[in-house]
Design a protein around this motif. Structure first.
Motif, PDB file in Angstrom:
ATOM      1  N   GLN A  88       0.835  -1.204   0.000  1.00 33.44           N
ATOM      2  CA  GLN A  88       0.000   0.000   0.000  1.00 33.44           C
ATOM      3  C   GLN A  88       0.871   1.255   0.000  1.00 33.44           C
ATOM      4  OE1 GLN A  88      -2.060  -1.325   3.529  1.00 33.44           O
ATOM      5  NE2 GLN A  88      -4.018  -1.357   2.409  1.00 33.44           N
ATOM      6  N   TRP A  89       1.996   1.211   0.702  1.00 36.46           N
ATOM      7  CA  TRP A  89       2.936   2.336   0.717  1.00 36.46           C
ATOM      8  C   TRP A  89       3.511   2.546  -0.681  1.00 36.46           C
ATOM      9  CZ3 TRP A  89       8.233   2.952  -0.132  1.00 36.46           C
ATOM     10  CH2 TRP A  89       8.806   4.148   0.334  1.00 36.46           C
ATOM     11  N   ILE A  90       3.876   1.454  -1.335  1.00 34.46           N
ATOM     12  CA  ILE A  90       4.399   1.540  -2.708  1.00 34.46           C
ATOM     13  C   ILE A  90       3.343   2.164  -3.614  1.00 34.46           C
ATOM     14  CG2 ILE A  90       5.114   0.181  -4.727  1.00 34.46           C
ATOM     15  CD1 ILE A  90       6.356  -1.836  -2.697  1.00 34.46           C
ATOM     16  N   ASP A  91       2.107   1.678  -3.522  1.00 39.17           N
ATOM     17  CA  ASP A  91       1.015   2.225  -4.341  1.00 39.17           C
ATOM     18  C   ASP A  91       0.807   3.705  -4.054  1.00 39.17           C
ATOM     19  OD1 ASP A  91       0.690  -0.331  -5.395  1.00 39.17           O
ATOM     20  OD2 ASP A  91      -1.049  -0.806  -4.114  1.00 39.17           O
ATOM     21  N   ALA A  92       0.857   4.077  -2.773  1.00 37.23           N
ATOM     22  CA  ALA A  92       0.686   5.484  -2.392  1.00 37.23           C
ATOM     23  C   ALA A  92       1.853   6.331  -2.906  1.00 37.23           C
ATOM     24  CB  ALA A  92       0.553   5.612  -0.874  1.00 37.23           C
ATOM     25  N   ALA A  93       3.050   5.783  -2.867  1.00 37.91           N
ATOM     26  CA  ALA A  93       4.215   6.497  -3.385  1.00 37.91           C
ATOM     27  C   ALA A  93       4.096   6.702  -4.888  1.00 37.91           C
ATOM     28  CB  ALA A  93       5.497   5.730  -3.052  1.00 37.91           C
ATOM     29  N   LEU A  94       3.683   5.666  -5.591  1.00 41.29           N
ATOM     30  CA  LEU A  94       3.566   5.747  -7.054  1.00 41.29           C
ATOM     31  C   LEU A  94       2.450   6.691  -7.497  1.00 41.29           C
ATOM     32  CD1 LEU A  94       4.127   1.990  -7.972  1.00 41.29           C
ATOM     33  CD2 LEU A  94       5.751   3.889  -8.214  1.00 41.29           C
ATOM     34  N   SER A  95       1.407   6.803  -6.684  1.00 38.90           N
ATOM     35  CA  SER A  95       0.282   7.678  -7.043  1.00 38.90           C
ATOM     36  C   SER A  95       0.469   9.098  -6.532  1.00 38.90           C
ATOM     37  CB  SER A  95      -1.020   7.101  -6.498  1.00 38.90           C
ATOM     38  OG  SER A  95      -1.033   7.174  -5.088  1.00 38.90           O
ATOM     39  N   GLY A  96       1.535   9.350  -5.766  1.00 38.47           N
ATOM     40  CA  GLY A  96       1.791  10.691  -5.261  1.00 38.47           C
ATOM     41  C   GLY A  96       1.112  11.009  -3.943  1.00 38.47           C
ATOM     42  N   ARG A  97       0.454  10.027  -3.336  1.00 38.94           N
ATOM     43  CA  ARG A  97      -0.198  10.266  -2.043  1.00 38.94           C
ATOM     44  C   ARG A  97       0.823  10.376  -0.915  1.00 38.94           C
ATOM     45  NH1 ARG A  97      -3.303   5.974  -3.871  1.00 38.94           N
ATOM     46  NH2 ARG A  97      -2.714   4.746  -2.057  1.00 38.94           N
ATOM     47  N   ILE A  98       2.003   9.865  -1.144  1.00 34.61           N
ATOM     48  CA  ILE A  98       3.132  10.085  -0.231  1.00 34.61           C
ATOM     49  C   ILE A  98       4.082  10.997  -0.973  1.00 34.61           C
ATOM     50  CG2 ILE A  98       5.090   9.040   0.969  1.00 34.61           C
ATOM     51  CD1 ILE A  98       3.451   6.520   1.283  1.00 34.61           C
ATOM     52  N   GLY A  99       4.532  12.027  -0.300  1.00 35.23           N
ATOM     53  CA  GLY A  99       5.386  13.016  -0.946  1.00 35.23           C
ATOM     54  C   GLY A  99       6.659  12.414  -1.520  1.00 35.23           C
ATOM     55  N   GLU A 100       7.057  12.932  -2.662  1.00 36.09           N
ATOM     56  CA  GLU A 100       8.260  12.439  -3.350  1.00 36.09           C
ATOM     57  C   GLU A 100       9.498  12.545  -2.455  1.00 36.09           C
ATOM     58  OE1 GLU A 100      10.850  13.595  -7.291  1.00 36.09           O
ATOM     59  OE2 GLU A 100       8.688  13.944  -7.334  1.00 36.09           O
ATOM     60  N   GLU A 101       9.598  13.631  -1.694  1.00 32.67           N
ATOM     61  CA  GLU A 101      10.756  13.795  -0.800  1.00 32.67           C
ATOM     62  C   GLU A 101      10.768  12.732   0.296  1.00 32.67           C
ATOM     63  OE1 GLU A 101      11.140  17.750   0.732  1.00 32.67           O
ATOM     64  OE2 GLU A 101      11.275  18.623  -1.283  1.00 32.67           O
ATOM     65  N   ASP A 102       9.589  12.383   0.809  1.00 28.80           N
ATOM     66  CA  ASP A 102       9.510  11.359   1.856  1.00 28.80           C
ATOM     67  C   ASP A 102       9.900   9.992   1.300  1.00 28.80           C
ATOM     68  OD1 ASP A 102       8.706  13.174   3.800  1.00 28.80           O
ATOM     69  OD2 ASP A 102       6.575  12.839   3.405  1.00 28.80           O
ATOM     70  N   VAL A 103       9.441   9.692   0.100  1.00 30.75           N
ATOM     71  CA  VAL A 103       9.803   8.427  -0.538  1.00 30.75           C
ATOM     72  C   VAL A 103      11.309   8.390  -0.797  1.00 30.75           C
ATOM     73  CG1 VAL A 103       9.521   6.992  -2.601  1.00 30.75           C
ATOM     74  CG2 VAL A 103       7.520   8.112  -1.581  1.00 30.75           C
ATOM     75  N   GLN A 104      11.818   9.462  -1.361  1.00 27.20           N
ATOM     76  CA  GLN A 104      13.249   9.529  -1.665  1.00 27.20           C
ATOM     77  C   GLN A 104      14.082   9.377  -0.401  1.00 27.20           C
ATOM     78  OE1 GLN A 104      14.549  13.066  -3.690  1.00 27.20           O
ATOM     79  NE2 GLN A 104      16.581  12.253  -4.048  1.00 27.20           N
ATOM     80  N   HIS A 105      13.671  10.021   0.672  1.00 29.06           N
ATOM     81  CA  HIS A 105      14.449   9.927   1.917  1.00 29.06           C
ATOM     82  C   HIS A 105      14.407   8.512   2.494  1.00 29.06           C
ATOM     83  CE1 HIS A 105      16.601  11.347   5.362  1.00 29.06           C
ATOM     84  NE2 HIS A 105      15.704  10.813   6.156  1.00 29.06           N
ATOM     85  N   ALA A 106      13.243   7.881   2.463  1.00 28.55           N
ATOM     86  CA  ALA A 106      13.139   6.500   2.969  1.00 28.55           C
ATOM     87  C   ALA A 106      14.039   5.568   2.160  1.00 28.55           C
ATOM     88  CB  ALA A 106      11.690   6.022   2.918  1.00 28.55           C
ATOM     89  N   LEU A 107      14.066   5.741   0.844  1.00 25.22           N
ATOM     90  CA  LEU A 107      14.902   4.888   0.004  1.00 25.22           C
ATOM     91  C   LEU A 107      16.376   5.216   0.169  1.00 25.22           C
ATOM     92  CD1 LEU A 107      12.638   4.754  -3.154  1.00 25.22           C
ATOM     93  CD2 LEU A 107      12.863   3.043  -1.331  1.00 25.22           C
ATOM     94  N   TRP A 108      16.674   6.479   0.401  1.00 28.22           N
ATOM     95  CA  TRP A 108      18.058   6.857   0.679  1.00 28.22           C
ATOM     96  C   TRP A 108      18.521   6.178   1.967  1.00 28.22           C
ATOM     97  CZ3 TRP A 108      20.638   9.266   4.637  1.00 28.22           C
ATOM     98  CH2 TRP A 108      21.952   9.660   4.362  1.00 28.22           C
ATOM     99  N   LEU A 109      17.660   6.186   2.987  1.00 26.79           N
ATOM    100  CA  LEU A 109      17.986   5.492   4.238  1.00 26.79           C
ATOM    101  C   LEU A 109      18.188   4.003   3.997  1.00 26.79           C
ATOM    102  CD1 LEU A 109      15.557   7.180   6.772  1.00 26.79           C
ATOM    103  CD2 LEU A 109      18.059   7.328   6.768  1.00 26.79           C
ATOM    104  N   LEU A 110      17.336   3.422   3.164  1.00 23.58           N
ATOM    105  CA  LEU A 110      17.445   2.010   2.831  1.00 23.58           C
ATOM    106  C   LEU A 110      18.838   1.685   2.289  1.00 23.58           C
ATOM    107  CD1 LEU A 110      15.918  -0.731   2.340  1.00 23.58           C
ATOM    108  CD2 LEU A 110      15.453   0.155   0.053  1.00 23.58           C
TER     109      LEU A 110
END
Length: 174
Positions: free
Chosen positions: A5-27
């Motif tokens: 659901q997080w992936i779907d929300a990220a892809l649809s823009g419901r989660i901010g691009e900066e938040d997604v980018q930061h989470a993946l950077w942490l990963l």
């Protein structure tokens, strides 16, 4: 919220691009803080977040970072751990450039953490004829791209780049 659901929300823009980018950077970057994967924890990843996620988002990030911890444990020995860090870093770069889809990256991590997929391994001296000490997968990626700048139709470089991309989760559908 589950990870999908997080992936779907990220892809649809419901989660901010900066938040997604930061989470993946942490990963991809949190493992760099450790010499091996024995002690890294989900909390180490979560502490790096710039903002407190909602309870739903936190559940998804716990799942994502839990897979990352499992991956670190699987490749806890020094040489393997370095290679894993290198692959995660390359994957982040490929994701940021749009070559690696988010859902493909997460699927790769899930499979690698579960032991159904292995990290790419190369004997760079054999593949390249010789390679400097400490030459790693990102260096190989750079070398292949450098060769393709000079000769865009170089079949050797293209085939190795395709194989490398396949081994790090790029499906070609980004």
């Amino acid at each position: 919220m589950k990870l999908q659901q997080w992936i779907d929300a990220a892809l649809s823009g419901r989660i901010g691009e900066e938040d997604v980018q930061h989470a993946l950077w942490l990963l991809s970057n949190t493992p760099l803080l450790y010499d091996g994967g024995e002690t890294i924890s989900v909390e180490d990843y979560m502490r790096g977040l710039e903002r407190q996620p909602s309870a739903e988002e936190s559940e998804a990030l716990d799942e994502l970072f839990g897979m990352a911890v499992s991956l670190c444990r699987r490749y806890a020995e020094a040489a393997d751990y370095d290679r894993m860090q290198d692959v995660l870093s390359l994957q982040f770069d490929l994701w940021a450039r749009g070559a690696l889809r988010l859902e493909d990256w997460i699927a790769w991590i899930r499979e690698a953490a579960a032991g159904t997929m292995d990290l790419p391994a190369y004997d760079f001296d054999e593949v390249l004829g010789s390679a400097p000490e400490g030459f790693m997968i990102q260096d190989f990626h750079d070398e292949l791209n450098y060769r393709l700048e000079d000769a865009p139709d170089d079949e050797w470089a293209l085939s190795h780049l395709d194989e490398l991309y396949r081994r790090v989760g790029v499906t070609g559908k980004a």
